[in-house]
Design an enzyme around this catalytic site. Structure first.
Site, short mmCIF file in Angstrom:
data_model
loop_
_atom_site.label_atom_id
_atom_site.label_comp_id
_atom_site.label_asym_id
_atom_site.label_seq_id
_atom_site.Cartn_x
_atom_site.Cartn_y
_atom_site.Cartn_z
N HIS A 262 29.08 -72.21 -10.54
CA HIS A 262 30.47 -72.02 -10.09
C HIS A 262 31.01 -70.64 -10.51
CE1 HIS A 262 31.34 -76.61 -9.49
NE2 HIS A 262 30.50 -76.13 -8.61
N CYS B 111 42.11 -53.37 -7.90
CA CYS B 111 40.91 -52.53 -7.84
C CYS B 111 41.34 -51.08 -7.61
CB CYS B 111 40.05 -53.02 -6.67
SG CYS B 111 38.55 -52.09 -6.42
P1 OAD Z 1 35.89 -82.98 -14.60
O1 OAD Z 1 37.17 -82.57 -15.22
O2 OAD Z 1 35.90 -83.52 -13.23
O3 OAD Z 1 35.18 -84.06 -15.50
C1 OAD Z 1 35.05 -83.91 -16.89
C2 OAD Z 1 34.15 -85.03 -17.40
O4 OAD Z 1 33.98 -84.83 -18.79
C3 OAD Z 1 34.75 -86.42 -17.23
O5 OAD Z 1 33.74 -87.30 -16.73
C4 OAD Z 1 35.16 -86.83 -18.65
O6 OAD Z 1 35.02 -88.23 -18.88
C5 OAD Z 1 34.17 -86.05 -19.48
N1 OAD Z 1 34.61 -85.66 -20.83
C6 OAD Z 1 35.84 -85.30 -21.26
N2 OAD Z 1 35.82 -84.94 -22.55
C7 OAD Z 1 34.53 -85.06 -22.96
C8 OAD Z 1 33.85 -84.81 -24.18
N3 OAD Z 1 34.48 -84.36 -25.27
N4 OAD Z 1 32.52 -85.05 -24.22
C9 OAD Z 1 31.85 -85.50 -23.12
N5 OAD Z 1 32.42 -85.75 -21.96
C10 OAD Z 1 33.75 -85.53 -21.85
O7 OAD Z 1 34.92 -81.71 -14.72
P2 OAD Z 1 33.62 -81.34 -13.88
O8 OAD Z 1 32.77 -82.51 -13.64
O9 OAD Z 1 33.02 -80.15 -14.53
O10 OAD Z 1 35.07 -76.78 -9.69
O11 OAD Z 1 34.28 -80.88 -12.51
C11 OAD Z 1 33.46 -80.33 -11.52
C12 OAD Z 1 34.19 -79.23 -10.80
O12 OAD Z 1 35.45 -79.70 -10.36
C13 OAD Z 1 34.56 -78.02 -11.65
O13 OAD Z 1 33.48 -77.12 -11.85
C14 OAD Z 1 35.64 -77.40 -10.86
C15 OAD Z 1 36.43 -78.63 -10.53
O14 OAD Z 1 37.21 -78.59 -9.41
C16 OAD Z 1 35.62 -75.69 -9.14
O15 OAD Z 1 36.66 -75.20 -9.55
C17 OAD Z 1 34.85 -75.15 -7.98
#
Ligand code: OAD
Length: 243
Positions: A114, A146
């Site tokens: 990303h 820029c």
């Molecule tokens: P999310 O915010 O969707 O999910 C975070 C996950 O981390 C959830 O399943 C939580 O339960 C878990 N979580 C929270 N705290 C934690 C901890 N201390 N230890 C372990 N797990 C924990 O984030 P992503 O899955 O990364 O994209 O989201 C995917 C994409 O959605 C991001 O890269 C971003 C967003 O929109 C873009 O901006 C293109």
């Protein structure tokens, strides 16, 4: 935990997929859940390519907040444990995170599917620059321009944009060739990243998941689910492997 440690210990090629939950213990907010950024900001209005083209100043409100938060964050014990896991077969980290914390911790191969907040790019002339060079100016509320006069943007993937092709190709190769996929701190709802653990499973790998709560992966493809905070669980795995 015992079975999961055994799986790590038996694996020759481990690939890790991380999401925002990996950085929570470093003080970086996730996107979903109670403290999630998308509760406060509408991603289509603040983090999409159409939003940036229509109103880049508004998008910069969110970029500024993310840049500040990520620049202030330091890697935690879990990031360091992943560096140590390179001695136990870990050969690649595929991350959805844009905070560069894995690199800061010292991981060798980090595939940022990303993008990264560490770099600014100009959408008009393509020139890039390190965000650090403009950090103070950004914190003062200025929107970086820029040399050609256009408003720059962080080198991250916005909604509506494709993922960087070369990085994704490598991520696919790593995924198809691993024998253990560790999915850490991701809700696994955003494609195509969410399909990476499934791709690994279909290629014959086992899936180990670490999350504070279950996800759509847990009951479907996860072989080992360790419920807990990424930093704490990873440290426990690393310490058990060293024994
Ligand atoms: P999310 O915010 O969707 O999910 C975070 C996950 O981390 C959830 O399943 C939580 O339960 C878990 N979580 C929270 N705290 C934690 C901890 N201390 N230890 C372990 N797990 C924990 O984030 P992503 O899955 O990364 O994209 O989201 C995917 C994409 O959605 C991001 O890269 C971003 C967003 O929109 C873009 O901006 C293109």
């Amino acid at each position: 935990m015992k079975e999961a440690v055994e799986a790590v210990s038996n694996a020759d090629k481990i690939v890790v997929l991380t999401g925002a939950g990996m950085s929570v213990e470093s003080g970086v907010a996730p996107f979903r859940g109670d403290d999630g950024l998308w509760n406060e900001y509408d991603p289509q209005e603040m983090a999409s390519i159409t939003a940036f083209e229509r109103n880049s100043e508004r998008c910069w409100e969110l970029f500024k907040l993310q840049i500040k938060e990520c620049f202030e964050a330091d890697p935690h014990e879990g990031h360091k444990a992943l560096v140590d896991l390179e001695n136990f077969g870990l050969n690649s980290i595929i991350t959805q995170n844009i905070d560069a914390l894995h690199q800061e911790a010292g991981s060798t191969e980090v595939l940022e599917i990303h993008g990264t907040l560490d770099e600014l790019v100009c959408p008009s002339c393509g020139r890039s620059e390190e965000t650090e060079e403009r950090y103070e100016e950004i914190l003062d509320g200025e929107i970086p321009r820029c040399e050609c006069g256009s408003i720059m943007r962080p080198n991250v993937v916005l909604f509506g944009e494709p993922l960087p092709e070369g990085v994704m190709k490598k991520a696919r190769e790593r995924t198809e060739n691993c024998d253990l996929m560790m999915s850490i701190g991701t809700s696994a709802v955003v494609q195509p990243a969410a399909s990476i653990p499934l791709m690994a499973k279909r290629s014959g790998a086992e899936v180990l998941e670490i999350n504070i709560e279950s996800t759509s992966l847990t009951d479907n493809i996860t072989d080992y689910f360790l419920q807990g905070k990424a930093g704490e669980v990873l440290k426990e795995i690393r310490d058990a492997l060293r024994e």
